[in-house]
Design a protein around this motif. Structure first.
Motif, short mmCIF file in Angstrom:
data_model
loop_
_atom_site.label_atom_id
_atom_site.label_comp_id
_atom_site.label_asym_id
_atom_site.label_seq_id
_atom_site.Cartn_x
_atom_site.Cartn_y
_atom_site.Cartn_z
N VAL A 26 1.04 -1.36 -0.12
CA VAL A 26 -0.10 0.30 0.03
C VAL A 26 0.55 1.18 0.18
N ARG A 27 1.71 1.52 0.16
CA ARG A 27 2.95 2.24 -0.29
C ARG A 27 2.86 2.62 -1.14
N SER A 28 2.91 2.23 -2.00
CA SER A 28 3.01 2.72 -3.76
C SER A 28 1.86 3.14 -4.26
N LEU A 29 0.75 2.82 -3.15
CA LEU A 29 -1.11 3.21 -3.63
C LEU A 29 -1.05 5.18 -3.42
N SER A 30 -1.33 5.96 -4.42
CA SER A 30 -2.39 7.18 -3.79
C SER A 30 -3.12 7.10 -2.57
N ALA A 31 -3.48 8.01 -1.47
CA ALA A 31 -4.75 8.28 -1.22
C ALA A 31 -5.58 7.96 -1.74
N GLU A 32 -6.52 8.76 -2.57
CA GLU A 32 -7.80 7.51 -3.72
C GLU A 32 -7.58 6.71 -3.59
N GLU A 33 -6.54 5.48 -3.66
CA GLU A 33 -6.58 4.62 -4.32
C GLU A 33 -6.33 3.98 -2.55
N VAL A 34 -6.15 4.21 -1.73
CA VAL A 34 -6.07 3.83 -0.14
C VAL A 34 -7.45 4.16 0.14
N GLU A 36 -10.27 4.16 -1.87
CA GLU A 36 -10.91 2.99 -2.47
C GLU A 36 -10.76 1.44 -1.70
N LEU A 37 -9.38 0.67 -1.01
CA LEU A 37 -9.44 -0.43 -0.55
C LEU A 37 -10.37 0.18 0.33
N ILE A 38 -10.45 0.75 1.32
CA ILE A 38 -10.72 1.40 2.89
C ILE A 38 -12.03 0.78 2.77
N ALA A 39 -12.96 1.59 1.56
CA ALA A 39 -14.19 1.49 0.93
C ALA A 39 -14.25 -0.08 0.90
N TYR A 40 -13.75 -0.62 0.14
CA TYR A 40 -13.55 -1.74 -0.41
C TYR A 40 -13.80 -2.69 1.21
N GLU A 41 -12.60 -2.68 1.47
CA GLU A 41 -12.36 -3.47 3.06
C GLU A 41 -13.84 -4.13 3.96
N LEU A 48 -10.34 -5.38 11.02
CA LEU A 48 -9.91 -4.99 11.90
C LEU A 48 -8.54 -4.38 11.92
N PRO A 49 -7.76 -5.30 11.91
CA PRO A 49 -5.83 -4.70 11.63
C PRO A 49 -6.05 -4.81 10.46
N VAL A 50 -6.63 -5.07 9.02
CA VAL A 50 -6.61 -3.91 7.45
C VAL A 50 -6.80 -3.29 7.27
N THR A 51 -7.85 -2.47 8.23
CA THR A 51 -8.73 -1.26 8.44
C THR A 51 -7.66 -0.37 8.98
N GLU A 52 -7.42 -0.46 9.86
CA GLU A 52 -5.87 0.35 11.14
C GLU A 52 -5.23 0.10 10.27
N LEU A 53 -4.67 -0.22 9.31
CA LEU A 53 -3.34 -1.03 8.37
C LEU A 53 -3.34 0.22 7.61
N LEU A 54 -4.73 0.31 6.67
CA LEU A 54 -4.78 1.46 5.57
C LEU A 54 -5.31 2.79 6.24
N ALA A 56 -4.26 4.21 8.81
CA ALA A 56 -2.68 4.55 9.16
C ALA A 56 -2.16 5.37 7.80
N ARG A 57 -1.85 4.37 6.36
CA ARG A 57 -1.31 5.03 5.81
C ARG A 57 -2.41 6.12 5.50
N LEU A 58 -3.63 6.16 5.84
CA LEU A 58 -4.46 6.72 4.38
C LEU A 58 -3.75 8.36 5.62
N GLU A 59 -4.35 8.28 6.58
CA GLU A 59 -3.61 9.86 7.11
C GLU A 59 -2.33 10.16 7.29
N GLN A 60 -1.22 8.75 7.02
CA GLN A 60 0.35 9.61 6.57
C GLN A 60 0.04 10.15 5.26
N LEU A 61 -0.37 9.60 4.09
CA LEU A 61 -0.39 10.47 2.84
C LEU A 61 -1.03 11.76 3.22
#
Length: 116
Positions: A26-34, A36-41, A48-54, A56-61
């Motif tokens: 997910v580090r190679s994805l843009s904020a919009e792509e992340v 999209e993954l959050i919405a799908y998940e 829960l671990p996946v949504t927390e990871l995504l 956190a990455r969105l907040e970093q972006l």
């Protein structure tokens, strides 16, 4: 935002990625792509671990982090070509041994010679 379909996700085989592989990819994805993954998940497995990871990455972006280089569709180590199956061969197998004296489910134990 419309619910994304599995075939339109930014990561191929997203549903089958282990969380360790997901974290690095997910580090190679843009904020919009992340997003999209959050919405799908959230509409599918909602792990829960996946949504927390995504999240956190969105907040970093949003805090200024940039996507790293890399191909999200690159071959994963678990898909590597090569030898498949067990590395055990007849040459590396242990010698057969006798069943324990108390027997096995398919072979009853034998009484000692002087006991009835």
């Amino acid at each position: 935002m419309a619910e994304p379909g599995r075939s339109s996700l930014p990561l191929p085989d997203y549903d089958h990625l282990p969380i360790g592989g997901l974290e690095s990819r997910v580090r190679s994805l843009s904020a919009e792509e992340v997003e999209e993954l959050i919405a799908y998940e959230r509409t599918h497995a909602d792990r829960l671990p996946v949504t927390e990871l995504l999240t956190a990455r969105l907040e970093q972006l949003h805090s200024g982090a940039e996507p790293t280089s890399g191909d999200p569709s690159a071959l994963r180590p678990e898909q590597a070509q090569g030898r498949v199956g067990s590395h055990v061969s007849p040459a590396t197998s242990p010698q057969p041994f006798s069943p324990p004296p108390h027997g096995t489910p398919d072979q009853r134990g034998k009484p000692k010679g002087d006991r009835f």
